[in-house]
Design an enzyme around this catalytic site. Structure first.
Site, PDB file in Angstrom:
ATOM      1  N   LYS A   1       0.872  -1.264   0.067  1.00 28.20           N
ATOM      2  CA  LYS A   1       0.127  -0.022  -0.098  1.00 28.20           C
ATOM      3  C   LYS A   1       0.810   1.271   0.034  1.00 28.20           C
ATOM      4  CE  LYS A   1      -1.493  -1.858   3.665  1.00 28.20           C
ATOM      5  NZ  LYS A   1      -2.390  -2.176   5.185  1.00 28.20           N
TER       6      LYS A   1
ATOM      7  N   GLY B   1      -7.246   3.385  11.010  1.00 27.48           N
ATOM      8  CA  GLY B   1      -7.909   2.127  10.814  1.00 27.48           C
ATOM      9  C   GLY B   1      -7.853   1.785   9.209  1.00 27.48           C
ATOM     10  N   THR B   2      -7.193   2.482   8.522  1.00 20.60           N
ATOM     11  CA  THR B   2      -7.126   2.617   7.066  1.00 20.60           C
ATOM     12  C   THR B   2      -6.707   1.066   6.744  1.00 20.60           C
ATOM     13  OG1 THR B   2      -6.409   4.863   7.007  1.00 20.60           O
ATOM     14  CG2 THR B   2      -6.420   3.579   5.053  1.00 20.60           C
ATOM     15  N   GLY B   3      -5.545   0.433   7.209  1.00 23.46           N
ATOM     16  CA  GLY B   3      -4.908  -0.691   6.937  1.00 23.46           C
ATOM     17  C   GLY B   3      -5.905  -1.862   7.264  1.00 23.46           C
ATOM     18  N   CYS B   4      -6.362  -1.874   8.490  1.00 26.55           N
ATOM     19  CA  CYS B   4      -7.448  -2.678   9.074  1.00 26.55           C
ATOM     20  C   CYS B   4      -8.602  -2.934   8.150  1.00 26.55           C
ATOM     21  CB  CYS B   4      -7.963  -2.377  10.610  1.00 26.55           C
ATOM     22  SG  CYS B   4      -6.675  -1.981  11.714  1.00 26.55           S
TER      23      CYS B   4
ATOM     24  N   THR C   1      -6.827   9.074   9.096  1.00 28.09           N
ATOM     25  CA  THR C   1      -6.586   7.939   8.322  1.00 28.09           C
ATOM     26  C   THR C   1      -6.536   6.641   9.521  1.00 28.09           C
ATOM     27  OG1 THR C   1      -4.162   8.479   8.801  1.00 28.09           O
ATOM     28  CG2 THR C   1      -5.157   8.749   6.761  1.00 28.09           C
TER      29      THR C   1
HETATM   30  N1  PLP Z   1      -4.388  -0.864  17.049  1.00 25.81           N
HETATM   31  C1  PLP Z   1      -4.713  -2.260  16.435  1.00 25.81           C
HETATM   32  C2  PLP Z   1      -5.366  -3.033  17.228  1.00 25.81           C
HETATM   33  C3  PLP Z   1      -4.362  -2.422  15.055  1.00 25.81           C
HETATM   34  O1  PLP Z   1      -4.622  -3.434  14.434  1.00 25.81           O
HETATM   35  C4  PLP Z   1      -3.637  -1.148  14.471  1.00 25.81           C
HETATM   36  C5  PLP Z   1      -3.396  -1.542  12.921  1.00 25.81           C
HETATM   37  O2  PLP Z   1      -3.416  -2.390  12.049  1.00 25.81           O
HETATM   38  C6  PLP Z   1      -3.507  -0.304  14.947  1.00 25.81           C
HETATM   39  C7  PLP Z   1      -3.748   0.256  16.313  1.00 25.81           C
HETATM   40  C8  PLP Z   1      -2.818   0.811  14.367  1.00 25.81           C
HETATM   41  O3  PLP Z   1      -3.516   1.704  13.475  1.00 25.81           O
HETATM   42  P1  PLP Z   1      -3.022   2.868  12.919  1.00 25.81           P
HETATM   43  O4  PLP Z   1      -1.888   2.966  12.396  1.00 25.81           O
HETATM   44  O5  PLP Z   1      -4.097   3.599  12.081  1.00 25.81           O
HETATM   45  O6  PLP Z   1      -3.061   4.063  14.290  1.00 25.81           O
END
Ligand code: PLP
Length: 267
Positions: free
Chosen positions: A174, A215-218, A213
């Site tokens: 990504k 939660g984008t990856g999840c 942004t």
């Molecule tokens: N918390 C959890 C439980 C996650 O799974 C993730 C990322 O996958 C994050 C936090 C990090 O998210 P962000 O990089 O959007 O803060």
């Protein structure tokens, strides 16, 4: 026929990332969401302040009753913080012959909190990459896993090659984390690169200059898993999921004092 998707991931009690985001994405595509918690994290939009990993027994205890009861159509993994959990998840996938597996190799939060230790990362590579239909690293994750510093499209190809040598069949890198400090073509676009067998496909969307942004990856990996559950192929699933996330970023509500969660809802 109702399609059932499972996420094994961390709980972000503030609702932006992790399993709450996954459940919303599954539901947005009409899948029935199921979820097992790998870690309870302590966080809000401003950062991650700690976490408590679950045991391997707690993972098995949550997942096996789901599999004994439902016929699963896809599985997405997110934060898997320990080697014990990863070994357990790999064993369950193999024993039960689970299909449509999307592995999001979650390494670190945007705010800099390590969500996995080094021993777990090597277990993730050794045990889960070969079982995954798709892995979905962002650029910092691809760099950490492959050891390739990414600054160009060629670097992205090299990093993908390394991850495929590690056993990953298909890799989605990504591009949202490209350094935009220099003014160039990449500045205005968010490009994701899908290495599908011997093909390379790229997916381009407008880049939104925003801090919303979280939660984008999840959400992206969950949306891909939802579409695989619905019977779409990998290419179409990635394409639909990318558009879905782009829209969720574009319409994100500004809540919280930090990085606002994206707006996960049916398009
Ligand atoms: N918390 C959890 C439980 C996650 O799974 C993730 C990322 O996958 C994050 C936090 C990090 O998210 P962000 O990089 O959007 O803060």
């Amino acid at each position: 026929m109702t399609k059932i998707a499972l996420t094994i991931a961390g709980l972000d009690p503030s609702g932006g990332a992790g399993i709450i985001a996954d459940i919303k994405a599954f539901a947005a595509f009409g899948c029935f969401p199921t979820a097992a918690i790998s870690s309870i994290t302590f966080q809000n939009t401003q950062g991650v302040f700690g976490s408590e990993s679950q045991s391997a027994a707690a993972i098995r205890g949550q997942v096996i009753p789901i599999l004994d009861d439902y016929s699963l159509d896809s599985l997405k993994t997110g934060m898997l913080p320990t080697r014990e959990i990863i070994d357990e998840v790999a064993q369950i996938i193999s024993q039960r012959g689970l299909k449509n597996i999307v592995v999001d190799p979650v390494v670190r939060s945007t705010s800099g909190f390590d969500l996995i230790d080094n021993s777990a990362l090597s277990a993730l590579i050794e045990r889960l990459f070969p079982l995954a239909d798709l892995i979905t690293p962002n650029i910092p994750e691809a760099e950490r896993i492959s050891g390739v510093a990414i600054d160009s499209e060629q670097d992205i190809r090299d990093a993908a090659d390394v991850m495929r040598e590690m056993g990953a069949r298909n890799v989605l890198i990504k591009g949202g984390h490209f350094d935009r400090s220099e003014s160039n073509e990449r500045e205005k676009k968010a490009i994701d690169y899908l290495f599908l067998g011997d093909d390379l496909l790229s997916f381009t969307a407008d880049y939104h200059e925003t801090t919303a942004t979280h939660g984008t990856g999840c959400t992206l990996s969950a949306a891909i898993a939802a579409n695989l559950a619905l019977g779409k192929d990998l290419k179409e699933s990635v394409s639909i999921a990318k558009r879905f996330v782009n829209e969720a970023i574009r319409t994100a509500p500004m809540i919280g004092r930090g990085n606002s969660p994206i707006n996960i809802k049916p398009i």
